[in-house]
Design a protein around this motif. Structure first.
Motif, mmCIF file in Angstrom:
data_model
loop_
_atom_site.group_PDB
_atom_site.id
_atom_site.type_symbol
_atom_site.label_atom_id
_atom_site.label_comp_id
_atom_site.label_asym_id
_atom_site.label_seq_id
_atom_site.Cartn_x
_atom_site.Cartn_y
_atom_site.Cartn_z
ATOM 1 N N GLU A 86 0.848 -1.185 0.000
ATOM 2 C CA GLU A 86 0.000 0.000 0.000
ATOM 3 C C GLU A 86 0.882 1.231 0.000
ATOM 4 N N GLU A 87 0.582 2.174 -0.880
ATOM 5 C CA GLU A 87 1.310 3.437 -0.915
ATOM 6 C C GLU A 87 0.348 4.556 -0.545
ATOM 7 N N LYS A 88 0.818 5.457 0.297
ATOM 8 C CA LYS A 88 -0.001 6.603 0.713
ATOM 9 C C LYS A 88 0.754 7.889 0.417
ATOM 10 N N ASP A 89 -0.012 8.940 0.193
ATOM 11 C CA ASP A 89 0.637 10.236 -0.005
ATOM 12 C C ASP A 89 0.844 10.906 1.352
ATOM 13 N N HIS A 91 -0.829 13.066 2.851
ATOM 14 C CA HIS A 91 -2.073 13.287 3.587
ATOM 15 C C HIS A 91 -2.720 11.967 4.001
ATOM 16 N N ASP A 92 -1.953 10.868 3.915
ATOM 17 C CA ASP A 92 -2.400 9.541 4.309
ATOM 18 C C ASP A 92 -3.538 9.013 3.435
ATOM 19 N N LYS A 93 -3.607 9.486 2.194
ATOM 20 C CA LYS A 93 -4.584 8.964 1.242
ATOM 21 C C LYS A 93 -3.933 7.824 0.471
#
Length: 147
Positions: A86-89, A91-93
């Protein structure tokens, strides 16, 4: 002279051949490899006088993910992958989420081996198996005495 076409037989139906190619193309199930949970991996097999040597490419697998079994003359190598990424930006999106799972299986028929002394080692993504052959005694020449 006009019927001389390279790589084609005189009686070959060109249109029928093209239609068959298109039919074969569209009849293939392109999703079949994606729907299957069982895949195979590359192996190299060598034979010496004393043993069979197998090298199986299993990159990304730990030794806990791999099973090697010998039963009824068949050596089975099975590697199971169950991983989520899982990759998040900032802002934790969630930007991207990928799941990899499935089994990689190869099965080989081998006979006359010493199954109690098979050795396995995983190093740099390559599983190395040494499968010793059973020692068979060659009958010695025997002279029969005549009475």
């Amino acid at each position: 002279m006009f019927d001389l076409v390279p790589f084609r037989r005189k009686n070959e139906d060109v249109v029928g051949s093209m239609l068959k190619s298109f039919h074969d193309l569209f009849e293939q199930n392109f999703l079949a490899p994606l729907n299957s949970n069982t895949h195979h991996f590359c192996t190299d097999i060598r034979e010496t006088k004393q043993a069979y040597l197998i090298e199986a490419e299993l990159p990304g697998f730990s030794k806990d993910d791999i099973e090697v079994n010998y039963s009824n003359g068949y050596l089975t190598i099975k590697a199971t992958r169950n991983r989520q990424e899982e990759e998040k930006d900032k802002h934790d999106k969630v930007i991207r989420k990928e799941r990899y799972h499935g089994e990689f299986v190869r099965r080989f028929y081998v006979e006359h081996i010493d199954e109690d002394h098979i050795k396995a080692k995983l190093q740099d993504g390559v599983l190395k198996l040494e499968i010793p052959k059973k020692v068979t005694s060659v009958p010695a020449d025997k002279r029969v005495t005549i009475e």
